[in-house]
Write an enzyme that holds these catalytic residues in place. Structure first.
Site, short mmCIF file in Angstrom:
data_model
loop_
_atom_site.label_atom_id
_atom_site.label_comp_id
_atom_site.label_asym_id
_atom_site.label_seq_id
_atom_site.Cartn_x
_atom_site.Cartn_y
_atom_site.Cartn_z
N ARG A 175 30.78 43.26 3.38
CA ARG A 175 31.81 42.23 3.46
C ARG A 175 32.99 42.69 4.33
NH1 ARG A 175 34.54 41.52 -0.51
NH2 ARG A 175 33.85 43.27 -1.81
N LYS A 320 29.80 35.83 -2.27
CA LYS A 320 31.11 36.16 -2.82
C LYS A 320 32.15 35.10 -2.47
CE LYS A 320 30.10 39.86 -5.11
NZ LYS A 320 30.05 39.78 -6.60
N HIS A 339 33.58 38.40 -13.48
CA HIS A 339 32.75 39.32 -12.69
C HIS A 339 32.14 40.32 -13.68
CE1 HIS A 339 32.34 42.46 -9.24
NE2 HIS A 339 31.29 41.68 -9.32
N SER A 357 31.75 49.50 -9.30
CA SER A 357 30.57 50.19 -8.78
C SER A 357 30.50 51.62 -9.33
CB SER A 357 30.63 50.23 -7.25
OG SER A 357 29.52 50.89 -6.72
N LYS A 361 27.21 49.35 -14.95
CA LYS A 361 27.16 47.95 -15.42
C LYS A 361 25.74 47.39 -15.37
CE LYS A 361 28.49 44.58 -12.78
NZ LYS A 361 29.24 43.57 -12.00
N THR A 362 25.08 47.60 -14.23
CA THR A 362 23.72 47.06 -14.08
C THR A 362 22.75 47.76 -15.01
OG1 THR A 362 24.17 46.51 -11.77
CG2 THR A 362 21.86 46.64 -12.43
N ASP A 376 25.88 39.63 -12.69
CA ASP A 376 27.08 39.78 -11.86
C ASP A 376 28.17 38.72 -12.06
OD1 ASP A 376 28.40 41.29 -9.81
OD2 ASP A 376 27.92 39.73 -8.37
N ARG A 441 20.32 46.21 0.39
CA ARG A 441 20.32 45.28 -0.74
C ARG A 441 19.02 44.52 -0.83
NH1 ARG A 441 25.11 44.57 -4.19
NH2 ARG A 441 26.77 45.67 -3.14
#
Length: 657
Positions: A175, A320, A339, A357, A361-362, A376, A441
């Site tokens: 991004r 996003k 988020h 990051s 979390k994942t 997410d 990704r």
């Protein structure tokens, strides 16, 4: 010597050379020989044969008010008129002339629409070339069709050994937050978060229209554009209709995976979208345009419900960008946009996971013993929690089957692989290769995860888990938070990163991201925090701060808390047993920490026990407390509404010296 022999044997089977059975043909009345093995195909040319391969999808529901046998034609006409209106330049009276279908295919009779079907004039000096041409619309193509388009027309697109589509995002592999702009008008002037710490960089309406015109003109100049009509938010009462107009099959397939895919019935009655993206990322913005600082610009106009992308082909900008839109639209409906990851136990207990990051979390929200609601982006409404998206956008760097089996197995036909490196012959992907970028990704539909709950909705959460990877090593592995503490740590959005050895920095660096997603929020963080507290209080949810980082010292001297221990902590939160534990309070941060958790060594629950140098522990604790206080200064003077200042209760929930 054997003869060829023209006679049939008495049993009807002739013999050819070398004793093999002879192929028989019959001479018909018209004097042409035919192979008798199968009936001939019903085609006179190879093109007719190809046309037999595919059959048209039949409409599943009639259009309301149309009782004619031409319902499908009328439906197609209405879709094209809607898309023509989306692509219309505001400086011209009509939208572009559109044709449905691939320009490379000449077999089908094209369905054509101009913005005004009955107004035809001879070209004059005031008519542009673009108004004389037709633009082909590839509307809501299937993954298979998009594969064909990408491989045939987009350089750098390949099918990998598992069936995923590997593609390149061009010069930008991530991004561009400094190139994102939001129109500041009379409404957003007072509603949005502007100034220090805010991700919202302003632009005026006129500049947006200049960039919109540039994007629309570019898209209309192409032979074909891809159009996706899809949804955001699995809650049917609060879903948003989005239209994405793009120039690349890669972008269309990416959004096909990441947004919610409409059923044929929903698509037939889609109507006018609530929000439209014009992705002209292959074409740069004009650097001489006001507010532009590079050839890239991602522009949001909330009043017009439009987003323009110029100068970047990175698909994550669309994902996003729409998340930012949801951060604006949903709070207007008293719905909290988050988020976060979300999962649900077999008994219906729901947990939200927040974390930057590297916090886990994942990993922690993906639990084979629980249903995945999403990884997410979520909304918390009066109906419960719903996933905003229809897919997952997973990091692939150093991916392995052993570490992340669900993500590994999801990389199959239909999945988009961004910027990965693969073997030229076998097409096997090397996930450790960073030649293109470290930010590789995979984008795939959420149904590719075996334990995903479809539809992606759940009851109200019982637990709100804030994850921090504390490389300073002074935060406890788990703390139970009061409502005020939950708001404080939610607004702070803390983790600590360890810089790479290549730049010579070995000290941990504190990172704060408001609401664990500062780059995407539109309103002031305190507004989201107040909504979170209100919903937690109303539905009886408990807040937790979980440190997945270091213990017994900072990075370099201590050690990372074992994942097995963190999983035991999360299990105790899910089961409710941690609510019944005995607690004691820590110094400085005033955190409530349990004295005992099954499967976790009791000595690590209080960080001071694990440090051999107690003075170094206290110095480091005070240092981190100071970093929290400094970060929070930007929020102290903010007023919610016109007169409510940030409450002293939230400030008191922070570190106290």
């Amino acid at each position: 010597m054997a003869t060829n022999g023209n006679a049939r044997a008495g049993n009807g089977v002739g013999t050819g050379r070398n004793g093999l059975a002879k192929i028989h043909t019959e001479k018909r009345a018209e004097g042409i020989c035919h192979d008798d093995s199968t009936p001939p195909v019903k085609a006179q040319t190879i093109d007719e044969l190809h046309s037999l391969q595919k059959k048209k999808s039949a409409p599943t529901t009639p259009i309301k008010g149309i009782q004619t046998p031409f319902g499908e034609e009328e439906r197609s006409k209405q879709q094209l008129q809607s898309i023509s209106a989306s692509l219309a330049s505001l400086t011209r009276e009509t939208g572009p002339k559109l044709v449905k279908g691939d320009p490379a295919r000449q077999l089908e009779t094209p369905r054509v629409v101009s913005h005004d079907q009955h107004h035809h004039v001879s070209p004059t000096i005031s008519v542009s070339d673009s108004s004389l041409k037709f633009t082909h619309v590839l509307y809501n193509l299937s993954p298979a069709e998009l594969y064909e388009q990408a491989i045939k027309y987009e350089k750098g697109s390949f099918i990998t050994f598992t069936g995923a589509l590997a593609t390149l995002s061009g010069a930008k592999t991530g991004r561009s937050p400094k190139d994102k702009r939001v129109v500041r008008d009379e409404t957003t002037e007072h509603e949005l978060w502007w100034g220090k710490g805010s991700p919202n960089i302003e632009m005026d309406e006129h500049t947006f229209m200049v960039n919109r015109e540039r994007a629309v003109d570019y898209l209309n100049s192409l032979d074909k554009v891809f159009v996706n009509d899809q949804f955001l938010n699995w809650d049917p009462e609060n879903r948003i209709k989005v239209r994405i107009v793009s120039a690349r099959a890669y972008h269309s397939l990416f959004m096909h995976n990441m947004c919610i895919r409409p059923t044929p019935e929903e698509l037939e009655n889609f109507g006018t979208p609530d929000f439209t993206i014009y992705n002209a990322g292959q074409f740069p913005c004009n650097r001489y345009t006001h507010y532009m600082t590079s050839s890239t610009s991602i522009d949001l106009n909330l009043a017009r419900r439009e987003m323009v992308i110029l100068g970047t082909q990175y698909a994550g900008e669309m994902k996003k960008g729409l998340f930012s839109v949801m951060h604006y639209l949903m709070p207007k409906r008293r719905i909290l946009s988050l988020h976060s990851g979300c999962n649900m136990g077999k008994d219906g207990d729901v947990a939200l996971f927040f974390g930057l990051s590297g916090t886990g979390k994942t990993t922690l929200s993906t639990d084979h013993n629980r249903y995945l609601i999403g990884d997410d982006e979520h909304c918390w409404s009066d109906n419960g929690v719903s996933n905003i998206e229809g897919g997952c956008y997973a990091k692939c760097i150093d991916l392995s089957r052993e570490k992340e089996p669900d993500i590994w197995n999801a990389i199959k036909f239909g999945t988009v692989l961004e910027n990965v490196v693969f073997d030229d012959h076998t097409r096997e992907v090397d996930y450790s290769d960073k030649s293109v970028t470290e930010n590789t990704r995979a984008a795939y539909p959420i149904e590719y995860i075996p334990n995903a709950k479809i539809p992606c909705v759940s009851p109200h959460p019982k637990n709100v888990i804030l994850l921090a990877c504390d490389a300073f090593g002074v935060l406890p592995p788990v703390s139970k938070l009061s409502l005020a503490q939950t708001m404080y740590h939610f607004i702070s959005g803390y983790t600590a990163l360890v810089a790479g050895t290549e730049d010579g920095i070995k000290e941990p660096q504190a990172t704060f991201s408001a609401c664990f997603g500062a780059a995407f929020i539109m309103l002031h963080p305190t507004k989201y925090a107040a909504m979170l507290a209100e919903k937690m209080q109303k539905h009886g949810a408990t807040g937790w701060l979980v440190n997945t980082g270091w213990s017994s010292g900072s990075y370099g001297s201590g050690s990372r808390i074992k994942l097995a221990y963190t999983r035991k902590i999360i299990d105790a939160i899910h089961s409710g047993s941690l609510l019944n534990a005995e607690y004691k309070k820590t110094e400085v941060f005033g955190l409530e920490i349990p004295t005992e958790i099954e499967g976790v060594p009791s000595e690590i629950l209080d960080p001071i026990n694990t440090w051999s140098d107690k003075k170094a522990y206290k110095d480091t604790l005070l240092k981190l407390g100071g970093l929290f206080k400094n970060n929070f200064q930007v929020f102290v003077s903010h007023k919610i509404g016109k007169d409510d200042s940030l409450t002293e209760e939230i400030l008191a929930a922070g570190p106290i010296f």
